[in-house]
Design a protein around this motif. Sequence first.
Motif, PDB file in Angstrom:
ATOM      1  N   ARG A  37      37.909  38.805  52.467  1.00  0.00           N
ATOM      2  CA  ARG A  37      36.823  38.401  51.590  1.00  0.00           C
ATOM      3  C   ARG A  37      35.545  37.862  52.429  1.00  0.00           C
ATOM      4  O   ARG A  37      35.999  37.034  53.458  1.00  0.00           O
ATOM      5  CB  ARG A  37      37.350  37.313  50.727  1.00  0.00           C
ATOM      6  N   ASP A  58      31.151  39.787  47.787  1.00  0.00           N
ATOM      7  CA  ASP A  58      31.509  39.575  46.102  1.00  0.00           C
ATOM      8  C   ASP A  58      30.150  40.668  45.727  1.00  0.00           C
ATOM      9  O   ASP A  58      29.172  40.631  45.954  1.00  0.00           O
ATOM     10  CB  ASP A  58      31.095  38.302  45.627  1.00  0.00           C
ATOM     11  N   ASP A  59      30.635  41.474  44.736  1.00  0.00           N
ATOM     12  CA  ASP A  59      29.844  42.347  43.706  1.00  0.00           C
ATOM     13  C   ASP A  59      29.099  41.362  42.989  1.00  0.00           C
ATOM     14  O   ASP A  59      29.376  40.078  42.758  1.00  0.00           O
ATOM     15  CB  ASP A  59      30.485  43.214  42.837  1.00  0.00           C
ATOM     16  N   ARG A  62      29.659  38.076  38.390  1.00  0.00           N
ATOM     17  CA  ARG A  62      30.645  36.944  38.675  1.00  0.00           C
ATOM     18  C   ARG A  62      31.648  36.802  37.577  1.00  0.00           C
ATOM     19  O   ARG A  62      31.704  36.940  36.461  1.00  0.00           O
ATOM     20  CB  ARG A  62      29.695  35.630  38.754  1.00  0.00           C
ATOM     21  N   TRP A  73      38.782  38.264  38.267  1.00  0.00           N
ATOM     22  CA  TRP A  73      38.255  37.932  39.570  1.00  0.00           C
ATOM     23  C   TRP A  73      38.822  38.946  40.479  1.00  0.00           C
ATOM     24  O   TRP A  73      38.293  39.474  41.512  1.00  0.00           O
ATOM     25  CB  TRP A  73      38.493  36.557  39.856  1.00  0.00           C
ATOM     26  N   PHE A  77      37.365  41.724  42.841  1.00  0.00           N
ATOM     27  CA  PHE A  77      37.599  41.624  44.345  1.00  0.00           C
ATOM     28  C   PHE A  77      38.387  42.879  44.915  1.00  0.00           C
ATOM     29  O   PHE A  77      38.019  43.441  46.121  1.00  0.00           O
ATOM     30  CB  PHE A  77      38.647  40.451  44.496  1.00  0.00           C
ATOM     31  N   THR A  80      35.668  45.908  45.884  1.00  0.00           N
ATOM     32  CA  THR A  80      34.716  45.523  47.041  1.00  0.00           C
ATOM     33  C   THR A  80      35.642  45.676  48.097  1.00  0.00           C
ATOM     34  O   THR A  80      35.231  46.165  49.181  1.00  0.00           O
ATOM     35  CB  THR A  80      33.784  44.171  46.838  1.00  0.00           C
TER      36      THR A  80
END
Length: 413
Positions: A37, A58-59, A62, A73, A77, A80
Motif C-alpha cells: 500500500r 489509493d483510487d 474513498r 475498502w 485496495f 489498485t
Amino acid sequence: MLSWEYPPLLVGGLGRHVHALATTLAAAGHDVTVVTRQAPGALREEYAEGVRILRAPDDPARFEVHDGDMLAWAMAFNHTLTRTALRAARTGDYDVIHAHDWLVAHAAVTVRDHLDVPLVATIHATESGRHQGWLPHPHNRSIDDIERWLAAEASRTIVCSDYMSDEVQRLFDVPAAGIDVVPNGVDALVWSPRPRAVAAARRRYAEADGPLVSFAGRLVYEKGVQHLLTAVPALRERHPGLRVVVAGDGPYRKDLESLATEGVTFAGFLTGHHLTALMGASDCYVVPSIYEPFGMVALEAAAAGTPVAVADTGGLAEIVEDGVTGVKFPPGDPSALAEAVGSVLADREHARRVARRARRRVHDDFAWPGIAAATVATYDRARADDARRVTREAESVLATTSGRAWSAPGGCP
C-alpha cells in the motif's frame, strides 16, 4: 510478495514480518519484489535493502471503515494492488507469489493466474480465531470465506505455529500435508536497546523506586489488555510505586482507557528505538492475549533482555517455557496474571536468569536467516507440487483424448 502493510506504513506485526522476511531473502541472494500500500510521502517505486518495493496508491473513491467492516475498502485496495502487481510482472521473471493474509487474496489469485506460477499463502491469523469462534456480522463471515478461499487456492499454506496449523486444518479443511509451520523471526540485534534510551524511558515512565510493567500491541479485544488493567490495583498493592505502560493504538483504546486506574499510562503507538527502549526499561513485559497465533512481541521483548509473562494460549504456549524462558498464566484470568507478574517482580535474580535464557533461545531458534531458509523450502515444495499437478493434468488430457480416439465409429483411431 503481496502485503497490505510494509515500512514505513505499519499497522501491526505483519508489516514488520514481511519486511524482515523480504530483506533477509534479498540478502541471501533472492530477487524479491514487495507490492504493498502507498504510504504518505513514500516513493511509488524504490529499491531498499535489496528489495524492489512497489506501492499502490489509493483510487480516488474513498471507502471508510465502520464498525470493523473493511470489506469495501479491501476490495478497492485489491483493485489498485492488482494493477500495481501486474505492472511489476511486466519487468520481472517470478517463480512464486507469496500472499500475506486475506486482505490481498483477490490480487494474489489474479496475479497467480496471470503469471501461471504457484501461490503460497501465509495465514497470520483467522477471523474466527480473532472472535473466539463467533462471527457476529456478515462482514466477519465474508472475511472467513475469503480466508478459506485463499487457503484453498494456495499451492501451500504457511502458518507460524502448530496451534495455527491445527486451526487452519479445522476451519478450512486444508490437509496437513499442504501446511508448513514456519515460525516468525526476530532480529535480536535490532531489539537490543541502547542504554541511554533505556535510562530515558525509565525516567519518563517509571517512579523512582517502583517497578515498570509494559505491554505493546494493537488495542483490540483479543489482545487481552483489559485483563492486565484489571490486575493493576492488586499489583500496585503488592508492589508500591508500580506503573504500567500500554503502548499501541486501536479501536478498543477508549474502552481500555475507561478501565484504567492509577498508575497506568497510555503511550500511544511506539516504533523503533522508542519501543525497544520501553521494553528494555521494563521489569516485566506482559502478553495477556486471549487469541495469539504466535506472539512475536514476546520474543522481541526477550531479545531486549526483559522477563516476559504471557498467557498460556496459542503460539505463546509453544514459544515460552514456564519458569525457564518466561512465566505463564491462564488467559482471561487477571488474578493469575497478577500472580505471574508478581513472581517476576518479587525475585529479580531469578527473573534475570529467565531473561538470559529467553534471549539465548531467540538467538538460537528464531533468527531470520533460518526462518527465510525454511520459507524458501516452502517455495520449492510449492513449485514441485505445481509441476506434479501440471503433469497430472497433461496425462489426464492425453488419456481422455486417447480414449476418445479409440472409440471412434468402426473401431478405427
